[in-house]
Scaffold this motif. Structure first.
Motif, mmCIF file in Angstrom:
data_model
loop_
_atom_site.group_PDB
_atom_site.id
_atom_site.type_symbol
_atom_site.label_atom_id
_atom_site.label_comp_id
_atom_site.label_asym_id
_atom_site.label_seq_id
_atom_site.Cartn_x
_atom_site.Cartn_y
_atom_site.Cartn_z
ATOM 1 N N ALA A 111 -14.195 14.230 -117.985
ATOM 2 C CA ALA A 111 -14.863 13.025 -118.458
ATOM 3 C C ALA A 111 -16.152 12.850 -117.671
ATOM 4 O O ALA A 111 -16.307 13.389 -116.575
ATOM 5 C CB ALA A 111 -13.967 11.799 -118.287
ATOM 6 N N THR A 112 -17.067 12.100 -118.245
ATOM 7 C CA THR A 112 -18.295 11.734 -117.538
ATOM 8 C C THR A 112 -18.111 10.359 -116.922
ATOM 9 O O THR A 112 -17.719 9.409 -117.603
ATOM 10 C CB THR A 112 -19.493 11.720 -118.494
ATOM 11 N N LEU A 113 -18.352 10.282 -115.634
ATOM 12 C CA LEU A 113 -18.337 8.995 -114.941
ATOM 13 C C LEU A 113 -19.721 8.370 -115.098
ATOM 14 O O LEU A 113 -20.700 8.882 -114.559
ATOM 15 C CB LEU A 113 -17.984 9.200 -113.469
ATOM 16 N N SER B 69 -17.649 3.355 -115.739
ATOM 17 C CA SER B 69 -16.757 3.586 -116.871
ATOM 18 C C SER B 69 -16.622 5.084 -117.094
ATOM 19 O O SER B 69 -17.443 5.876 -116.613
ATOM 20 C CB SER B 69 -17.287 2.899 -118.140
ATOM 21 N N LEU B 70 -15.587 5.459 -117.802
ATOM 22 C CA LEU B 70 -15.319 6.869 -118.110
ATOM 23 C C LEU B 70 -15.603 7.126 -119.578
ATOM 24 O O LEU B 70 -15.189 6.366 -120.447
ATOM 25 C CB LEU B 70 -13.864 7.207 -117.794
ATOM 26 N N SER C 106 -18.668 15.196 -115.055
ATOM 27 C CA SER C 106 -20.029 14.995 -114.567
ATOM 28 C C SER C 106 -20.207 13.521 -114.220
ATOM 29 O O SER C 106 -19.329 12.696 -114.464
ATOM 30 C CB SER C 106 -21.056 15.413 -115.638
ATOM 31 N N VAL C 107 -21.370 13.205 -113.645
ATOM 32 C CA VAL C 107 -21.714 11.833 -113.268
ATOM 33 C C VAL C 107 -23.080 11.511 -113.844
ATOM 34 O O VAL C 107 -24.001 12.332 -113.775
ATOM 35 C CB VAL C 107 -21.721 11.656 -111.740
ATOM 36 N N SER C 108 -23.217 10.337 -114.415
ATOM 37 C CA SER C 108 -24.491 9.904 -114.980
ATOM 38 C C SER C 108 -24.764 8.473 -114.522
ATOM 39 O O SER C 108 -23.937 7.578 -114.752
ATOM 40 C CB SER C 108 -24.448 9.968 -116.514
ATOM 41 N N VAL C 109 -25.894 8.257 -113.856
ATOM 42 C CA VAL C 109 -26.245 6.941 -113.323
ATOM 43 C C VAL C 109 -27.537 6.465 -113.974
ATOM 44 O O VAL C 109 -28.529 7.207 -114.030
ATOM 45 C CB VAL C 109 -26.413 6.983 -111.790
#
Length: 799
Positions: free
Chosen positions: A687-689, A712-713, A720-723
């Motif tokens: 999942a992408t955080l 959120s997921l 991966s991580v997206s900010v």
């Protein structure tokens, strides 16, 4: 209300709900199209109340009278409404009357809608039948009665625990988020739930027990002897304070039967009477059919096709027990959720846990309460047949089941208690402790890590009444001391070491599986300590190594916390070797100046890495692994976050969260591989955080306005991580974009919910990623009751 020639009692409304007294059954037959008027809603609620009372032995005419007595089961308005927060969670054990209280609130909402066309639209839902989001489900149910956007909704959601704690938490978070938004300001939501779901005290209301006078009055109304309640043992009086058991007690008194001592025994008595009274089948056949129906209902979510259960004669036999109701023309269900769970448990005890269930986390989720019921009602050997295969396949679910099945907090009181030999008590505790350690895999070997012991242990215990005296002692070499260990050795073992663990407290000795719960408590308290002290070493995780190396180096060189200038690797190495080979322990710095020590194996690894120059740049310098402050000077700098520009803060947040995901994954893979399918974040991946980050504009004053982050997921083909920076606080609190049905990130029902949660980003410590990773792991373990408490340090940000 009218009666037909076959004994049916119509309760009004065009939906055609019928309560059929023929053959001592209750049939709920909703008319085509479902409820279309407020009268239909009222009729459906009345039918639900009658069917529940009739199922536990109340005659049909009395059940109808009870349903028409509006104050019976009603709670004060302050218990079921919250003008400020608009969400209330009514918590109580099974049989406490919370579903009845919710029905009374629903009837009051219907009355309000009849008298005021602008009042919120009344809606009643069962949590386990909600598909997708609770808000969308409520809006669909409300549309036939008006415009939900204009009027709002008075929503009752019964049984928040029934779809499982993760799903229950997700539905609750959806309700809280919606009522906090502008669109949800006219909504009021009442949830009911059993104990176990983590709740904020601002929304929790505890379902009150009956007073002894109220208990006696209820028993008298049902033909029992209420005045006899006061002479019962305290254990029985405590159980009778729940309405379900007071009703069962009245029936037992009419039969001149003794009253049981525990909720499970009362439930068994109810079932015995219901099966005995059935006219359509012998008791053995009825029990078998009830178990078959329960397994069908458990596997399909509460309803079973009548044709899948048996012949028309079998269906009549089931309805004749009064424990089962017909829903529509083709389906059957249990009148009370606890009855489905009870008979699922009995089916498991009769036939064992099916292999396809132990290997399937989806089925284990649906069967979880049946598994708990089996363990709660079983004898020692029968409980082992349920727990041991589950422990081998899914130790995390086994822990959840045992914790749910056997009370841990019990008073010391009168019996009857089993008379168990001291050797047998110790042997059972020994066996269960070893089973938990083995089932947990690598982490199980560290249970007594902080007592400097990782070898086998010996359990010495005594049970007097229901008070257990327990000592866990080191086992030296291959010698196992006699179980009757002298008192002097319990406090000072042969080598002068105190016990690894010792306690003296009451246990639920009337549950045969209590040794499983007792040793689970020992394991959970030790795992909690390991998580709090962050002492699961990781040898092959770069993100972990970089943070630990920086902590060690800054501690050795006495660098102040939150100073990120590069360090000389050679100087750090020299200081390490001096400390390592002179003292054998290395003090390093954690957040806010707290001290902790690196273990020998880790120190030797850092020594090797520094000596080989692995983490130094071409100039021999060590660098902090995350973005450093880029605006440390200026009149606006009052707090640590003021030293970062928004873009630099976004970058640091993304780096920290990415490292935290890497460390969390390594912790699970290294120490808890057997739990991977049921640990919340692990089972949600890939999942992408997603992190939405809001940074308040610079302030001239030193007012406390920290950055806020919403995590959120989202579903993804890889982790991966997206900010993202959001322009305003309103954007941060705006409802998250909906996920299309079937596209949720959770890969199992044990995975974390996807509802976003607002928190302050905890990214400014010297080791922030390790803090986040341990907090996520700690929360996931605590949801399975594998730690005694949740994390106490870092706000994890995840729901």
């Amino acid at each position: 209300m009218s009666a037909s020639g076959d004994g049916a009692v119509a309760v009004g409304g065009d939906a055609g709900f019928i309560l059929n007294g023929h053959y001592n059954t209750v049939l709920m037959v909703p008319g085509y199209g479902g409820p279309r008027t407020l009268d239909d809603l009222a009729a459906a609620g009345r039918a639900r109340m009658v069917q529940r009372w009739h199922a536990v032995g109340v005659p049909l005419d009395v059940a109808c009278t009870f349903a028409d007595t509006a104050h019976l089961g009603s709670l004060p308005s302050a218990m079921v409404t919250s003008p400020e927060g608009r969400v209330v969670v009514l918590e109580g054990s099974f049989g406490a009357g919370k579903s009845l209280a919710a029905e009374r609130k629903h009837q009051q909402d219907i009355t309000a809608a009849r008298t005021d066309a602008r009042a919120p639209i009344p809606v009643h839902l069962h949590a386990k039948h909600i598909q997708g989001g609770v808000v969308d489900a409520a809006i669909r149910a409300a549309r036939p009665f008006g415009d939900p956007a204009a009027r709002g909704i008075a929503l009752v959601v019964d049984g928040l625990d029934e779809p499982g704690p993760i799903r229950g938490k997700e539905l609750l978070d959806q309700g809280l988020s919606w009522t906090a938004s502008t669109a949800g300001q006219r909504w009021h939501i009442l949830f009911t739930v059993r104990p176990g779901l983590e709740l904020n005290d601002s929304v929790r209301r505890i379902m009150p027990d009956l007073g002894e006078d109220e208990t006696a009055l209820l028993i008298d109304r049902l033909g029992g002897n209420g005045s006899a309640v006061g002479s019962q043992p305290s254990m029985v009086r405590h159980v009778l304070r729940r309405p379900l058991f007071a009703i069962i007690a009245a029936g037992l008194q009419r039969d001149r039967s003794p009253l049981p001592h525990s909720p499970m025994a009362f439930l068994q008595a109810l079932v015995t009477r219901a099966v005995r009274d059935a006219e359509e089948a012998k008791e053995e056949r009825a029990e078998r059919l009830l178990q078959k129906l329960a397994t069908e209902c458990a596997s399909t979510g509460g309803l079973a096709a009548a044709a899948d259960v048996g012949s028309p004669g079998d269906v009549h036999a089931l309805l004749g027990t009064r424990l089962v109701v017909r829903v529509g023309e083709r389906h059957l269900a249990f009148a009370l959720p606890v009855l489905e769970q009870y008979f699922t448990g009995q089916a498991l005890l009769a036939g064992g846990v099916p292999a396809d269930v132990t290997q399937n986390v989806e089925l284990l989720d649906r069967w979880r309460y049946g598994l708990a019921m089996a363990v709660a009602s079983a004898g020692w050997e029968a409980a082992r047949t349920v727990i041991e295969p589950l422990l081998r396949a899914q130790p995390g679910i086994a822990a959840w089941v045992v914790h749910e099945a056997v009370p841990r907090a019990v008073p010391e009181s009168e019996g009857p208690w089993p008379d168990m030999a001291t050797s047998l008590v110790s042997q059972r505790l020994q066996a269960t402790l070893e089973a938990w350690q083995q089932g947990l895999g690598p982490a199980g070997d560290l249970i007594f890590f902080y007592t400097r012991w990782s070898g086998p242990v010996t359990v010495d215990a005594r049970l007097k009444g229901n008070k257990l005296g327990l000592h866990i002692l080191r086992r030296h070499a291959d010698h196992t001391p006699e179980l009757a260990i002298p008192v002097s050795h319990r406090r000072a073992e042969p080598h002068g070491m105190r016990p690894l663990a010792a306690s003296a407290r009451p246990v639920a000795a009337d549950y045969a599986a209590w040794p499983w719960q007792e040793t689970l408590g020992t394991v959970a308290s030790r795992l909690h300590m390991l998580c709090e002290r962050r002492d699961f070493d990781l040898a092959d995780c770069d993100a972990y190594t970089k943070e630990r190396l920086w902590l060690a180096s800054t501690g050795l060189l006495r660098r102040a916390s939150r100073r990120y200038a590069p360090l000389q690797a050679d100087e750090a190495h020299q200081a390490l070797r001096q400390s390592l080979y002179s003292a054998g322990r290395l003090p390093v710095r954690s957040s806010y100046g707290h001290q902790f020590s690196g273990r020998q194996v880790e120190l030797l690894r850092i020594d090797e890495q520094l000596g080989g120059g692995r983490w130094a740049d071409d100039s021999g310098m060590l660098h902090y692994p995350y973005a450093a402050p880029d605006q440390e000077d200026g009149p606006h700098v009052h707090w640590v976050w003021d030293t970062y520009s928004p873009s630099q803060l976004r970058l640091r947040t993304e780096q920290v969260l990415s490292a935290a995901m890497e460390i969390y994954t390594a912790l699970v893979d290294t120490w808890f591989p057997h739990l991977k399918q049921v640990l919340g974040l692990a089972s949600a991946c890939p999942a992408t955080l997603v992190a939405d980050l809001y940074v308040a504009p610079p302030q001239d004053s030193d007012s406390y306005e920290p950055p806020l982050m919403r995590l959120s997921l989202r579903p993804s083909t890889g982790s991966s991580v997206s900010v993202h920076l959001v322009p305003s606080e309103d954007d941060l609190y705006a409802p998250a974009p909906p996920l299309s049905p079937g596209n949720e990130p959770a890969r199992s029902p044990w995975a974390r919910p996807s509802t976003p949660v607002i928190s302050e980003p905890e990214i400014f410590d010297d080791a922030p990623a390790i803090g986040y990773a341990y907090a996520w792991l700690h929360e996931d373990l605590h949801r399975l009751h594998l730690t005694s408490h949740g994390p106490g340090r870092t706000n994890s940000g995840l729901p």
